[in-house]
Design an enzyme around this catalytic site. Sequence first.
Site, PDB file in Angstrom:
ATOM      1  N   ASN A 149       5.622   4.267 -10.737  1.00 12.26           N
ATOM      2  CA  ASN A 149       7.009   4.070 -10.300  1.00 12.26           C
ATOM      3  C   ASN A 149       7.707   2.990 -11.134  1.00 12.26           C
ATOM      4  OD1 ASN A 149       6.668   5.873  -8.048  1.00 12.26           O
ATOM      5  ND2 ASN A 149       5.507   4.248  -7.053  1.00 12.26           N
ATOM      6  N   HIS A 206       9.661   6.341   4.479  1.00 14.23           N
ATOM      7  CA  HIS A 206       8.403   5.696   4.100  1.00 14.23           C
ATOM      8  C   HIS A 206       7.696   5.092   5.324  1.00 14.23           C
ATOM      9  CE1 HIS A 206       5.928   2.573   2.042  1.00 14.23           C
ATOM     10  NE2 HIS A 206       5.911   3.450   1.056  1.00 14.23           N
ATOM     11  N   GLU A 236      16.463   6.858   3.544  1.00 10.40           N
ATOM     12  CA  GLU A 236      16.107   6.453   2.185  1.00 10.40           C
ATOM     13  C   GLU A 236      17.124   7.078   1.246  1.00 10.40           C
ATOM     14  OE1 GLU A 236      11.808   7.481   0.943  1.00 10.40           O
ATOM     15  OE2 GLU A 236      11.678   6.288   2.750  1.00 10.40           O
ATOM     16  N   SER A 296      10.816   9.252  -1.295  1.00 10.16           N
ATOM     17  CA  SER A 296       9.744   8.851  -2.207  1.00 10.16           C
ATOM     18  C   SER A 296       8.779   9.977  -2.548  1.00 10.16           C
ATOM     19  CB  SER A 296       8.970   7.674  -1.609  1.00 10.16           C
ATOM     20  OG  SER A 296       8.372   8.044  -0.383  1.00 10.16           O
ATOM     21  N   ASP A 326      16.879   2.469   2.487  1.00  4.92           N
ATOM     22  CA  ASP A 326      15.833   2.008   1.576  1.00  4.92           C
ATOM     23  C   ASP A 326      16.099   2.613   0.199  1.00  4.92           C
ATOM     24  OD1 ASP A 326      13.485   1.459   0.233  1.00  4.92           O
ATOM     25  OD2 ASP A 326      12.158   2.118   1.845  1.00  4.92           O
ATOM     26  N   HIS A 347      13.470   3.993  -4.606  1.00  4.68           N
ATOM     27  CA  HIS A 347      13.344   4.868  -5.783  1.00  4.68           C
ATOM     28  C   HIS A 347      14.676   5.140  -6.471  1.00  4.68           C
ATOM     29  CE1 HIS A 347       9.085   5.625  -5.149  1.00  4.68           C
ATOM     30  NE2 HIS A 347       9.384   5.548  -3.862  1.00  4.68           N
ATOM     31  N   LYS A 384       8.898  -1.471  -8.266  1.00  7.67           N
ATOM     32  CA  LYS A 384       9.087  -0.210  -8.994  1.00  7.67           C
ATOM     33  C   LYS A 384       9.901  -0.491 -10.253  1.00  7.67           C
ATOM     34  CE  LYS A 384       7.592   2.123  -4.996  1.00  7.67           C
ATOM     35  NZ  LYS A 384       7.836   2.337  -3.577  1.00  7.67           N
TER      36      LYS A 384
HETATM   37  C1  LIG Z   1       7.108   1.761  -2.379  1.00  9.26           C
HETATM   38  C2  LIG Z   1       8.019   1.898  -1.233  1.00  9.26           C
HETATM   39  C3  LIG Z   1       8.155   0.874  -0.301  1.00  9.26           C
HETATM   40  C4  LIG Z   1       7.250  -0.312  -0.261  1.00  9.26           C
HETATM   41  O1  LIG Z   1       7.523  -1.205  -1.248  1.00  9.26           O
HETATM   42  P1  LIG Z   1       6.353  -2.172  -1.746  1.00  9.26           P
HETATM   43  O2  LIG Z   1       7.070  -3.239  -2.448  1.00  9.26           O
HETATM   44  O3  LIG Z   1       5.476  -1.332  -2.608  1.00  9.26           O
HETATM   45  O4  LIG Z   1       5.634  -2.655  -0.513  1.00  9.26           O
HETATM   46  C5  LIG Z   1       9.129   1.000   0.654  1.00  9.26           C
HETATM   47  N1  LIG Z   1       9.893   2.093   0.737  1.00  9.26           N
HETATM   48  C6  LIG Z   1       9.755   3.119  -0.117  1.00  9.26           C
HETATM   49  C7  LIG Z   1      10.643   4.308   0.021  1.00  9.26           C
HETATM   50  C8  LIG Z   1       8.793   3.064  -1.123  1.00  9.26           C
HETATM   51  O5  LIG Z   1       8.637   4.093  -1.930  1.00  9.26           O
END
Ligand SMILES: *Cc1c(COP(=O)(O)O)cnc(C)c1O
Length: 443
Positions: free
Chosen positions: A88, A174, A223, A227, A252, A255, A286
């Site tokens: 990622n 997520h 989101e 993801s 969120d 991505h 990411k």
């Molecule tokens: C990776 C991810 C997270 C978590 O983030 P980290 O910093 O890896 O703990 C949260 N939400 C989504 C949609 C993700 O893909």
Amino acid sequence: MPCDPVNKFLPDSRNRGSEAHAPNYALPTGFHRLIPTRSVMSELDRILATELEAWAASDLTRTLHAVDPVGSRHLKHAGGTCLNFASNDYLGLTRNPGVCQAAAQAAQELGSGSGASRLVSGSLAIHHRLEEGLADWMGTPRALIFGSGYAAALGVIPALVGPKDVVILDKSVHACCVDGAHLSGARLRVCRHNDLDQLEDHLRWARRHVSSSDGGRILVVTESVFSMGGDLAPLEAVVDLKERHGAWLLVDEAHALGLFGESGTGRIRQLGLEKRVEIQMGTLGKSLASSGGFVAGSTILVDYLIHRARSFMFSTAPTPAASAAALEALAVIRSFEGQTLRKAVWDHAHRICTALRTGTTPDSAILPVILGAAAEAVAAARRLREQGLWVPAIRYPTVPRDQARLRITVTAGHTHEDIDRLVKAITPLAARIQQANPAASES
Ligand SMILES: *Cc1c(COP(=O)(O)O)cnc(C)c1O
């Protein structure tokens, strides 16, 4: 024989009988009675092994493959070297010399760790600079960093809602948002993926069940780029709905950061919604090439979280190196170089869709190939690995049981030749990419 697990760990005379099972290496006299005896360990192991066997029977065994990254696009592992289509690190910035230099310099100058939580003595200037940079980028007055994106969700959701409130989640959010919602104790409603009609039904239900005279709250969680499906949430419509029903919205952007919007700001700002989404969440792990997570929003929201988000309050502050790396990555993302890197990622995603004649344009840098059964996804991933391509099989509980898939991610580090190699190898599975993304092909 049923046992009392607590007593087995105590230096209780009743346990003397099992000392014969104690480890046979030398321990100070009497000390070994504090160590769990083998009969306890094997009872634990026996129970856990039964579950591990059940997962194995459903092709859900997880293995940690020890790998070494080689440059920005290869992984070395026991079986050889593979092209990495599982990262990622979308813009390849974990290998950017300036980002690595910033991390190294911060460790040299400020130490390898931050020594305490932010509220004790760990609130370093580098954290404040990063938060100012993130807030400016996201178009909000303030931002607050956490140890991870997961920790951010676990902190922010229970800080904002509790048992008197309702949380409405998209089915595909997520695990961190699902867990944060459970931890809050709020009543939960799950919407079918991207189903606006059902979202409205749940909002109506929530309004009937939440007493606003009692300060009851409704929080919608989604989101911006999903993801595991790589598809997009209809953010404008979600914002309209939550406003019409007096709910708050957490989005969120994990991505989307680095890839969408004029300077990689993510989709909220790209759509001009930054003043209408109460809680923006992201990860630094990411595109931002580091580790950590953050929440962006109003000054009052951030001040409130400093008092109430337990994963912020009771956790050691991020390391100076992690924050310095994220700050430098942010500068690259916002620069002309960032634009070039973004364009490379999108070119790769388009190249794959065109070559496979999916009839769709890519929604994001995540291209899922839904295969259905876990065994099939695992077998496909193994075949690709044998051809030198590292593509992960994603299974339950990460995705629903019947939707196991390969999840391809493309990054700016890849070359056209890398993409062509991938395309050649996955062409036999190509027809399935389209099914993976029904939301996109319908719109
Ligand atoms: C990776 C991810 C997270 C978590 O983030 P980290 O910093 O890896 O703990 C949260 N939400 C989504 C949609 C993700 O893909």
